[in-house]
Design a protein around this motif. Structure first.
Motif, PDB file in Angstrom:
ATOM      1  N   VAL A 188      42.957  33.680  92.273  1.00  0.00           N
ATOM      2  CA  VAL A 188      41.640  33.733  91.642  1.00  0.00           C
ATOM      3  C   VAL A 188      41.634  34.816  90.567  1.00  0.00           C
ATOM      4  N   ASP A 189      40.661  34.743  89.685  1.00  0.00           N
ATOM      5  CA  ASP A 189      40.447  35.790  88.689  1.00  0.00           C
ATOM      6  C   ASP A 189      39.616  36.910  89.297  1.00  0.00           C
ATOM      7  N   THR A 190      39.577  38.049  88.613  1.00  0.00           N
ATOM      8  CA  THR A 190      38.771  39.175  89.067  1.00  0.00           C
ATOM      9  C   THR A 190      37.581  39.353  88.139  1.00  0.00           C
ATOM     10  N   ALA A 191      36.444  39.603  88.744  1.00  0.00           N
ATOM     11  CA  ALA A 191      35.239  39.836  87.960  1.00  0.00           C
ATOM     12  C   ALA A 191      35.290  41.213  87.313  1.00  0.00           C
ATOM     13  N   GLY A 192      34.419  41.398  86.303  1.00  0.00           N
ATOM     14  CA  GLY A 192      34.402  42.678  85.611  1.00  0.00           C
ATOM     15  C   GLY A 192      33.958  43.823  86.493  1.00  0.00           C
ATOM     16  N   THR A 193      33.236  43.529  87.569  1.00  0.00           N
ATOM     17  CA  THR A 193      32.769  44.584  88.478  1.00  0.00           C
ATOM     18  C   THR A 193      33.853  45.041  89.435  1.00  0.00           C
ATOM     19  N   LEU A 194      34.999  44.354  89.462  1.00  0.00           N
ATOM     20  CA  LEU A 194      36.071  44.700  90.391  1.00  0.00           C
ATOM     21  C   LEU A 194      37.240  45.273  89.612  1.00  0.00           C
ATOM     22  N   ASN A 195      37.638  46.481  89.986  1.00  0.00           N
ATOM     23  CA  ASN A 195      38.759  47.141  89.324  1.00  0.00           C
ATOM     24  C   ASN A 195      40.063  46.607  89.908  1.00  0.00           C
ATOM     25  N   ALA A 196      40.696  45.682  89.196  1.00  0.00           N
ATOM     26  CA  ALA A 196      41.907  45.036  89.712  1.00  0.00           C
ATOM     27  C   ALA A 196      43.048  46.031  89.871  1.00  0.00           C
ATOM     28  N   ARG A 197      43.066  47.072  89.041  1.00  0.00           N
ATOM     29  CA  ARG A 197      44.167  48.039  89.129  1.00  0.00           C
ATOM     30  C   ARG A 197      44.111  48.859  90.412  1.00  0.00           C
ATOM     31  N   ALA A 198      42.937  48.940  91.013  1.00  0.00           N
ATOM     32  CA  ALA A 198      42.797  49.726  92.242  1.00  0.00           C
ATOM     33  C   ALA A 198      43.186  48.940  93.484  1.00  0.00           C
ATOM     34  N   LEU A 199      43.462  47.649  93.320  1.00  0.00           N
ATOM     35  CA  LEU A 199      43.821  46.815  94.464  1.00  0.00           C
ATOM     36  C   LEU A 199      45.311  46.949  94.770  1.00  0.00           C
ATOM     37  N   VAL A 200      45.626  46.915  96.056  1.00  0.00           N
ATOM     38  CA  VAL A 200      47.013  46.967  96.510  1.00  0.00           C
ATOM     39  C   VAL A 200      47.233  45.802  97.477  1.00  0.00           C
ATOM     40  N   PRO A 201      48.483  45.379  97.677  1.00  0.00           N
ATOM     41  CA  PRO A 201      48.747  44.287  98.618  1.00  0.00           C
ATOM     42  C   PRO A 201      48.155  44.576  99.998  1.00  0.00           C
ATOM     43  N   GLY A 202      47.470  43.601 100.555  1.00  0.00           N
ATOM     44  CA  GLY A 202      46.844  43.766 101.861  1.00  0.00           C
ATOM     45  C   GLY A 202      45.349  44.027 101.808  1.00  0.00           C
ATOM     46  N   ASP A 203      44.822  44.359 100.610  1.00  0.00           N
ATOM     47  CA  ASP A 203      43.383  44.584 100.477  1.00  0.00           C
ATOM     48  C   ASP A 203      42.625  43.269 100.678  1.00  0.00           C
ATOM     49  N   ARG A 204      41.428  43.384 101.224  1.00  0.00           N
ATOM     50  CA  ARG A 204      40.572  42.216 101.420  1.00  0.00           C
ATOM     51  C   ARG A 204      39.492  42.208 100.344  1.00  0.00           C
ATOM     52  N   VAL A 205      39.230  41.023  99.779  1.00  0.00           N
ATOM     53  CA  VAL A 205      38.217  40.889  98.734  1.00  0.00           C
ATOM     54  C   VAL A 205      37.269  39.750  99.082  1.00  0.00           C
ATOM     55  N   ARG A 206      36.061  39.857  98.568  1.00  0.00           N
ATOM     56  CA  ARG A 206      35.094  38.778  98.692  1.00  0.00           C
ATOM     57  C   ARG A 206      35.131  37.964  97.391  1.00  0.00           C
ATOM     58  N   TRP A 207      35.240  36.615  97.526  1.00  0.00           N
ATOM     59  CA  TRP A 207      35.366  35.803  96.334  1.00  0.00           C
ATOM     60  C   TRP A 207      34.467  34.576  96.426  1.00  0.00           C
ATOM     61  N   ASP A 208      34.152  34.075  95.256  1.00  0.00           N
ATOM     62  CA  ASP A 208      33.272  32.921  95.123  1.00  0.00           C
ATOM     63  C   ASP A 208      34.134  31.671  94.958  1.00  0.00           C
ATOM     64  N   ARG A 209      34.034  30.750  95.918  1.00  0.00           N
ATOM     65  CA  ARG A 209      34.864  29.552  95.869  1.00  0.00           C
ATOM     66  C   ARG A 209      34.495  28.657  94.680  1.00  0.00           C
ATOM     67  N   ALA A 210      33.224  28.645  94.313  1.00  0.00           N
ATOM     68  CA  ALA A 210      32.797  27.782  93.202  1.00  0.00           C
ATOM     69  C   ALA A 210      33.324  28.305  91.863  1.00  0.00           C
ATOM     70  N   ALA A 211      33.279  29.632  91.699  1.00  0.00           N
ATOM     71  CA  ALA A 211      33.717  30.213  90.432  1.00  0.00           C
ATOM     72  C   ALA A 211      35.187  30.623  90.447  1.00  0.00           C
ATOM     73  N   TRP A 212      35.829  30.589  91.607  1.00  0.00           N
ATOM     74  CA  TRP A 212      37.210  31.029  91.750  1.00  0.00           C
ATOM     75  C   TRP A 212      37.398  32.434  91.179  1.00  0.00           C
ATOM     76  N   MET A 213      36.543  33.320  91.660  1.00  0.00           N
ATOM     77  CA  MET A 213      36.559  34.680  91.127  1.00  0.00           C
ATOM     78  C   MET A 213      36.278  35.672  92.250  1.00  0.00           C
TER      79      MET A 213
END
Length: 243
Positions: free
Chosen positions: A3-28
């Protein structure tokens, strides 16, 4: 799922194993979720520590690694020689002699021998304890639950200064400590015949540890003493040269 990352989520701060909430309709993905309660005890990566970094403890380290690799890497052979069960090692010795470093070497050595990942967890003294009623027992359960769920290969859990939570029961003012120890004993019992997971405990005051806990942790007991003259020379040989 990619999925893509929204502008409110800092993708650089994510590491393998982190859990995220995502929107199935928007794939984000748009929100990072808090890690599981027990994951804070597990390191993201196994420390790449070479056994040469442990000076003056060659015989002790070899005994510990032999027992650990036998129960993890070759459980069938270990069972044939009556090794295994809870797959636990108890290190006994004064502070400052390399018990923590040896536990890190053990996890790294399992990874090198098998080529498979080995998760490494560290529980420092009193890290499970909480001022809230029932929270300490919950922390203990979450730690072992996460260890079971996250270890797709091998896992080593290091319990430092085990006497801090495993003191002899029965004191008039130790009601809460007795409950903590009971929760720990129950989790260790649940690790019987559990392949791929080993427990390493360390103490410098064995006489304070409850007998029931000693029975569960001392499948193999290793004495880590202060280095002798030959060990001191080995330590100095690996000491970086001063400029």
């Amino acid at each position: 799922v990619v999925v893509d990352t929204a502008g409110t989520l800092n993708a650089r701060a994510l590491v393998p194993g982190d859990r995220v909430r995502w929107d199935r309709a928007a794939w984000m993905a748009f929100e990072k979720m808090d890690a599981a309660a027990g994951r804070r005890f597990l390191l993201d990566e196994v420390p790449d520590v070479d056994r040469k970094q442990v000076g003056g403890q060659d015989a002790t380290l070899e005994a510990m690694l032999s027992a650990l690799t036998a129960t993890l890497v070759a459980p069938d052979k270990a069972a044939a020689y009556s090794l295994g069960g809870r797959q636990s090692i108890l290190m006994v010795g004064p502070p400052g002699c390399g018990k923590t470093l040896m536990a890190r070497v053990a996890a790294a050595e399992v990874t090198r021998l098998t080529g498979r990942g080995c998760r490494f967890g560290v529980v420092k003294p009193a890290e499970w304890e909480s001022c809230w009623v029932g929270s300490t027992q919950e922390n203990i359960r979450n730690c072992f639950k996460t260890l079971r769920e996250q270890s797709d290969g091998f896992a080593v859990l290091f319990l430092d200064e085990i006497e801090s939570i495993g003191r002899i029961r029965g004191g008039s003012s130790d009601l809460h400590s007795d409950k903590f120890l009971a929760a720990l004993l129950a989790e260790l019992d649940g690790f019987t015949e559990r392949s791929g997971i080993a427990i390493i405990a360390a103490t410098n005051r064995k006489t304070l540890v409850d007998p029931a806990l000693l029975e569960r942790l001392s499948d193999v007991e290793v004495v880590v003493g202060r280095p002798d003259m030959r060990g001191a020379r080995a330590l100095l040989a690996h000491w970086p040269a001063r400029r």
